[in-house]
Design an enzyme around this catalytic site. Structure first.
Site, PDB file in Angstrom:
ATOM      1  N   TYR A   1       6.442 -26.736  28.247  1.00 60.73           N
ATOM      2  CA  TYR A   1       6.187 -25.942  29.456  1.00 60.73           C
ATOM      3  C   TYR A   1       4.816 -25.267  29.356  1.00 60.73           C
ATOM      4  O   TYR A   1       4.658 -24.130  29.765  1.00 60.73           O
ATOM      5  CB  TYR A   1       7.267 -24.867  29.624  1.00 60.73           C
ATOM      6  CG  TYR A   1       8.648 -25.400  29.892  1.00 60.73           C
ATOM      7  CD1 TYR A   1       8.827 -26.607  30.551  1.00 60.73           C
ATOM      8  CD2 TYR A   1       9.770 -24.686  29.518  1.00 60.73           C
ATOM      9  CE1 TYR A   1      10.094 -27.092  30.807  1.00 60.73           C
ATOM     10  CE2 TYR A   1      11.044 -25.165  29.781  1.00 60.73           C
ATOM     11  CZ  TYR A   1      11.194 -26.374  30.419  1.00 60.73           C
ATOM     12  OH  TYR A   1      12.451 -26.847  30.673  1.00 60.73           O
ATOM     13  N   GLY A   2       3.822 -25.911  28.766  1.00 59.02           N
ATOM     14  CA  GLY A   2       2.514 -25.281  28.619  1.00 59.02           C
ATOM     15  C   GLY A   2       2.542 -24.254  27.508  1.00 59.02           C
ATOM     16  O   GLY A   2       3.134 -24.496  26.474  1.00 59.02           O
TER      17      GLY A   2
END
Lengths: 258, 444
Positions: free
Chosen positions: B368-369
């Site tokens: 998710y980054g």
């Protein structure tokens, strides 16, 4: 009962016993097939066979390390020593009696190998680490009973399919069609590497085990086979842990002798 | 009279004994003079990047990335005049002769370390005093030293304070403090938790034991401010600080030594349980039909401290073997899974350390980054949930990395880490906190 002995995992069902077995380093994993080092490298697709390892930093001996007592106590893995890049291998396991599944894979990895970074997701288990370490571990993972050619697969990308019905040969659906069943040899053969790039030469990974055999070695509880609820010891254990966690969160002093 | 019955033996980062039978109270952030000094330094210490300031004014690049004001450049010989600048700042910042003001010139004038006097902090309620006082003083000193025109004061302000007050934080400033501005704290009492692991690893010069110790001191002191170390939880948190952060009874060091050459994370789990059984912290409760022995404890806080020490040792063995920081999240999750299944007792922080590891793994492995472990801290949205038991492991992991990440701690920490590593109490907290505890052990 007073002397501590490693016990790994509770439970009296066959599934629990299998989990316990794979977690215990004293249990020698059965080697069911042989895959050449070159084929492992090609299957992973990070470098060409024979190509030098690319590095992310100089070898530790050359770069020198900070004055840290822990670095003196902890032996680096061969990949870390050489400054290898971080690379990965990723597996997916069918819900239909695969030998391992994501969480158990991570437990097994952390019990059997050093310097590993696995993570469990719903249907895939990436394992990251230094490149040459990953190659060595991949060989063990592919050659032993931890891998079944039909119910486990190496998939770096477009992983899912583990929960779908099996095809006519008992293989998991793979949208990238990385592997197929060779009816003449009775073996599964990879024609693409883990990320789906076509291979110049196919890689044979052996014969799938019969389902009856898989049922004996699987670590997956299933409602239509051995359910978690059938293992009352394990159920008691899981409920106990949840209860103790909750009680400790309310007040750690409540947890006394329970 | 000590408030807690526990006695601990304190060891330094190399497993050398500092003192025996020290009351647990002596390492409390409320009592230990070295911890109090560390917290005081963190509130008072300000790093000034004079080289960056000179470059910024010379190019008109002020107020953070992408902001360059052409035609407003000021060529000033700031680094060469560092002694005069330091001298004048000291005069402006000092409240009275003999107070604890300090200005150090570092790296031939490229950086300054300014310690604002305690009297200034006592006269206000916000720790930002240190930053504002030094930034304002630096502006005045630059104007006076280089006789700057009134029409260029704005450039001086922008170079020193960065984009503030248009931005919430002093974006692009040449003055920096370890603590973030209060508006960036997640909630009440989070200030000491808002220090990224990169800074901690750099301040302690990548010594994993000291990095973990400094992180634990900051986290557990924050627990007192957050209301998490009161009543039955005070001893719980303090034991965690002692065993995980301060190497009480040499446990972390011993566990790493035992498993450093060939051990796996699973081996560290079993060594931890073995030690807990040997020290009678846990005992068999009953044998289950499979032969599995359930363990119980009469002291969950102490069991938690043992498990927390094991978690840190497991981090050191795993991240140390790979010389890579990213493995820490996997350790946070699976050490706890494995120890719960080995003993039948809750893992570190009764599940919260494991939960934090799961979140952090998603945000540190490009799922998710997020970013690499360097950017995480106890105030971070995905790593705030464990009450002080996770960040020491993250800091140790960052310290042990040999260079596997693009955004390295050196790159992320910059001047702050380098300048604050000049403060002995911050650089070697194990020694200073241990010595201080030893000195006061008869008085608590």
């Amino acid at each position: 009962m007073s002397e501590y002995k490693p016990q790994f995992y509770p439970g009296s069902s066959l599934i629990a016993q299998n989990r316990r077995k794979y977690l215990d380093l004293k249990y020698q994993l059965r080697r069911l097939r042989s895959i050449s080092d070159e084929d492992i490298v090609r299957l992973l697709g990070h470098r060409a066979p024979g190509e030098a390892y690319k590095t992310v930093h100089p070898p530790l001996e050359e770069m020198g390390e900070p004055d840290c007592p822990i670095r003196k106590l902890v032996e680096p893995t061969p990949g870390a020593k050489a400054g290898d890049r971080i690379r990965y291998v990723q597996f997916t396991d069918s819900v239909y009696f695969a030998p391992l599944h994501p969480v158990i894979r991570c437990w097994v990895y952390h019990n059997r190998w050093r310097g590993v970074d696995p993570g469990s997701l719903s249907g895939r288990t990436p394992l990251e680490g230094r490149e040459r370490d990953i190659e060595l571990i991949s060989k063990d993972l592919l050659e032993t009973e931890l891998f079944d050619p039909a119910r486990s697969a190496v998939r770096g990308a477009s992983v899912h399919g583990h929960a779908l019905r099996l095809d006519e040969n008992g293989l998991m659906f793979d949208m990238q069609r990385r592997y197929k069943y060779d009816p003449e040899k009775g073996e599964v053969v990879y024609v693409k590497d883990q990320t789906g790039k076509p291979l110049d030469k196919p890689i044979y990974v052996g014969k799938p085990l019969p389902e009856e055999e898989l049922k004996k070695i699987t670590t997956i509880f299933r409602a239509d086979y051995i359910s978690l609820r059938d293992d009352s010891e394990l159920m008691e254990f899981v409920q106990r842990l949840h209860w103790l966690r909750t009680m400790a969160g309310a007040n750690p002093e409540l947890v006394k002798g329970v | 009279m000590p408030r807690f019955p526990d006695k601990i033996d304190l060891y330094d980062d190399r497993g050398k004994l500092i003192d025996t039978k020290v009351p647990l109270d002596a390492v409390s952030p409320l009592i230990n003079p070295a911890i109090k000094k560390i917290i005081s330094i963190i509130k008072r210490a300000v790093a000034v990047d004079l080289r960056g300031l000179e470059r910024s004014l010379a190019t008109g690049a002020v107020g953070g990335r992408g902001c360059i004001i052409r035609g407003r450049e000021l060529k000033l010989d700031i680094v060469r005049n560092a002694p005069a600048i330091a001298d004048k700042i000291e005069k402006l910042v000092r409240v009275k002769p003999g107070d604890d003001t300090e200005v150090k010139i570092l790296r031939g004038g490229e950086n300054l370390l300014v310690m604002v006097p305690s009297l200034r902090l006592e006269a206000g309620v916000e720790y930002t005093t240190a930053f504002t006082v030094v930034a304002a003083a630096l502006c005045h000193v630059l104007i006076e030293t280089f006789n700057i025109s009134m029409w260029d004061y704005d450039m001086v302000h922008a170079a020193v304070w960065g984009r503030y007050p248009q931005s919430v934080d002093p974006m692009g400033a040449c003055v920096s403090q370890l603590l973030a501005v209060p508006q960036q704290n997640e909630g009440m009492g989070y200030a000491l938790r808002n220090i990224p692991a990169a800074h901690i690893a750099m301040i302690t010069k990548r010594n994993a034991m000291n990095a973990a110790a400094l992180a634990a001191i900051l986290e557990q002191t924050a627990m007192y401010e957050m209301g998490d170390a009161i009543g039955p939880f005070e001893r719980y948190q303090l034991l965690g600080l002692a065993y995980q952060g301060l190497n009480a009874n040499n446990m972390v060091y011993d566990l790493v030594k035992e498993n450093g050459k060939s051990g796996t994370l699973g081996d560290v789990v079993r060594s931890t349980v073995k030690r807990a059984v040997a020290d009678k912290v846990i005992r068999p409760l009953k044998k289950l039909p499979s032969g599995y022995v359930l363990y119980t404890t009469d002291d969950l806080s102490l069991w938690n401290a043992y498990a927390a020490a094991g978690l840190l040792a497991g981090t050191m063995v795993t991240c140390g073997a790979a010389r890579a920081m990213q493995h820490v999240t996997s350790v946070l999750v699976y050490f706890n899974d494995l120890i719960e299944r080995e003993a039948g007792l809750p893992g570190v922080d009764f599940g919260r350390a494991e939960g934090t590891g799961i979140e952090m793994s998603f945000f540190s492995h490009s799922i998710y980054g997020g970013g690499n472990p360097c950017v995480f801290h106890g105030n971070h949205i995905v790593t705030r949930h464990s009450k002080g038991f996770v960040i020491p492991c993250v800091a140790a992991a960052v310290a042990l990395d040999a260079g596997t990440v693009y955004y390295s701690p050196e790159r992320l920490s910059g001047v702050v880490g380098e300048v604050l590593s000049e403060v002995p109490e911050l650089r070697e907290p194990l020694k200073y906190v241990g010595d201080a505890a030893s000195k006061i052990k008869g008085e608590v």
